[in-house]
Design a protein around this motif. Structure first.
Motif, PDB file in Angstrom:
ATOM      1  N   GLN A 116       0.842  -1.198   0.000  1.00 56.09           N
ATOM      2  CA  GLN A 116       0.000   0.000   0.000  1.00 56.09           C
ATOM      3  C   GLN A 116       0.875   1.244   0.000  1.00 56.09           C
ATOM      4  OE1 GLN A 116      -3.788   0.511   2.288  1.00 56.09           O
ATOM      5  NE2 GLN A 116      -2.530   1.930   3.444  1.00 56.09           N
ATOM      6  N   VAL A 117       0.475   2.212  -0.789  1.00 54.91           N
ATOM      7  CA  VAL A 117       1.171   3.491  -0.886  1.00 54.91           C
ATOM      8  C   VAL A 117       0.327   4.519  -0.137  1.00 54.91           C
ATOM      9  CG1 VAL A 117       1.975   5.273  -2.487  1.00 54.91           C
ATOM     10  CG2 VAL A 117       2.149   2.852  -3.126  1.00 54.91           C
ATOM     11  N   GLY A 149       7.945   2.668   3.660  1.00 52.83           N
ATOM     12  CA  GLY A 149       8.931   3.648   4.084  1.00 52.83           C
ATOM     13  C   GLY A 149       9.807   4.208   2.970  1.00 52.83           C
ATOM     14  N   GLN A 150       9.597   3.761   1.739  1.00 55.05           N
ATOM     15  CA  GLN A 150      10.390   4.218   0.601  1.00 55.05           C
ATOM     16  C   GLN A 150       9.545   5.128  -0.296  1.00 55.05           C
ATOM     17  OE1 GLN A 150      13.713   3.484   0.268  1.00 55.05           O
ATOM     18  NE2 GLN A 150      13.363   2.620   2.301  1.00 55.05           N
ATOM     19  N   PRO A 151      10.139   6.177  -0.874  1.00 57.14           N
ATOM     20  CA  PRO A 151       9.379   7.063  -1.761  1.00 57.14           C
ATOM     21  C   PRO A 151       8.808   6.293  -2.959  1.00 57.14           C
ATOM     22  CG  PRO A 151      11.541   7.992  -1.279  1.00 57.14           C
ATOM     23  CD  PRO A 151      11.537   6.594  -0.746  1.00 57.14           C
ATOM     24  N   ALA A 152       7.539   6.526  -3.257  1.00 53.35           N
ATOM     25  CA  ALA A 152       6.894   5.933  -4.434  1.00 53.35           C
ATOM     26  C   ALA A 152       6.695   7.001  -5.501  1.00 53.35           C
ATOM     27  CB  ALA A 152       5.565   5.299  -4.052  1.00 53.35           C
ATOM     28  N   PHE A 153       6.096   8.138  -5.112  1.00 49.16           N
ATOM     29  CA  PHE A 153       5.963   9.284  -6.009  1.00 49.16           C
ATOM     30  C   PHE A 153       5.602  10.511  -5.197  1.00 49.16           C
ATOM     31  CE2 PHE A 153       1.707   7.416  -6.016  1.00 49.16           C
ATOM     32  CZ  PHE A 153       0.833   8.489  -6.051  1.00 49.16           C
ATOM     33  N   SER A 154       5.712  11.666  -5.818  1.00 56.05           N
ATOM     34  CA  SER A 154       5.338  12.919  -5.155  1.00 56.05           C
ATOM     35  C   SER A 154       4.540  13.769  -6.135  1.00 56.05           C
ATOM     36  CB  SER A 154       6.570  13.689  -4.673  1.00 56.05           C
ATOM     37  OG  SER A 154       7.389  14.046  -5.762  1.00 56.05           O
ATOM     38  N   HIS A 171       9.090   4.895  -7.657  1.00 61.66           N
ATOM     39  CA  HIS A 171       8.870   3.443  -7.638  1.00 61.66           C
ATOM     40  C   HIS A 171       8.735   2.935  -9.073  1.00 61.66           C
ATOM     41  CE1 HIS A 171       7.330  -0.495  -6.702  1.00 61.66           C
ATOM     42  NE2 HIS A 171       7.470  -0.247  -5.399  1.00 61.66           N
ATOM     43  N   PRO A 172       9.609   2.043  -9.498  1.00 64.12           N
ATOM     44  CA  PRO A 172       9.593   1.625 -10.906  1.00 64.12           C
ATOM     45  C   PRO A 172       8.372   0.802 -11.315  1.00 64.12           C
ATOM     46  CG  PRO A 172      11.179   0.325  -9.658  1.00 64.12           C
ATOM     47  CD  PRO A 172      10.675   1.397  -8.732  1.00 64.12           C
ATOM     48  N   ARG A 173       7.721   0.109 -10.362  1.00 68.46           N
ATOM     49  CA  ARG A 173       6.627  -0.775 -10.748  1.00 68.46           C
ATOM     50  C   ARG A 173       5.237  -0.164 -10.581  1.00 68.46           C
ATOM     51  NH1 ARG A 173       6.279  -5.910  -8.132  1.00 68.46           N
ATOM     52  NH2 ARG A 173       6.884  -4.807  -6.271  1.00 68.46           N
TER      53      ARG A 173
END
Length: 192
Positions: A116-117, A149-154, A171-173
């Motif tokens: 989940q993002v 805990g990792q950036p996905a997008f902004s 996030h590449p996927r």
């Protein structure tokens, strides 16, 4: 546009143009030099719809749908929006977290086979100003979306007379169509 070309995009620009009874959105690629590139997607959203539904097309001719999002229920404070491809197959969903959004707007984005993002406004002071002083809704804001805990997008709303956004994907996927839907929804649904 070929899906691989869209999926390779790491950054988009989203521009809103206000028309009489609709909000209009243009999503542009970003060229290597940072300038605005070609049109990737186009949408029109009717204002004050009871059950929100937005179709996003491949261009402004509105002949070929790219994706769409639709609210599951009418007038739901924590509404869930299903995102589908041009044939109606599910891509994912996003939903507003009503309780957390009382102070800072918070959204959850879900896509199969990805954690989940969660996205939230970065600045609490800006979030509070926008809530308590409606006339300040033009203030820029910054949403950070993270997964595990990792950036996905902004999504960053820029200063200007018209709403403009810069979307940066880490996030590449994550499906770029889901990111486009969320970016358009942040403008179209944020004040609801």
């Amino acid at each position: 546009m070929h899906p691989d070309v869209l999926q390779a995009q790491q950054q988009f620009h989203v521009r809103q143009q206000i028309r009489m009874i609709v909000n209009q959105y243009e999503v542009h690629a970003v060229a290597p030099d940072g300038s605005e590139g070609g049109l990737l997607a186009f949408a029109r959203q009717k204002r004050l719809a009871f059950k929100e539904q937005v179709t996003i097309y491949t261009d402004d001719s509105q002949q070929q749908p790219l994706l769409g999002f639709k609210a599951r229920q009418r007038l739901d404070l924590g509404a869930t929006y299903d995102v589908t491809d041009h044939t109606g197959n599910p891509i994912g969903l996003f939903r507003k977290d009503f309780a957390q959004s009382l102070l800072r707007s918070t959204w959850h984005v879900e896509q199969d086979r990805l954690p989940q993002v969660t996205g939230q406004e970065r600045s609490l002071p800006v979030a509070l100003l926008r809530r308590f002083f409606d006339a300040l809704s033009w203030l820029p804001y910054h949403f950070d979306f993270v997964a595990d805990g990792q950036p996905a997008f902004s999504v960053v709303k820029k200063w200007g007379l018209r709403d403009r956004y810069v979307v940066q994907i880490q996030h590449p996927r994550i499906d770029r169509r889901l990111v486009i839907a969320m970016a358009v929804a942040l403008d179209a649904l944020q004040s609801r």
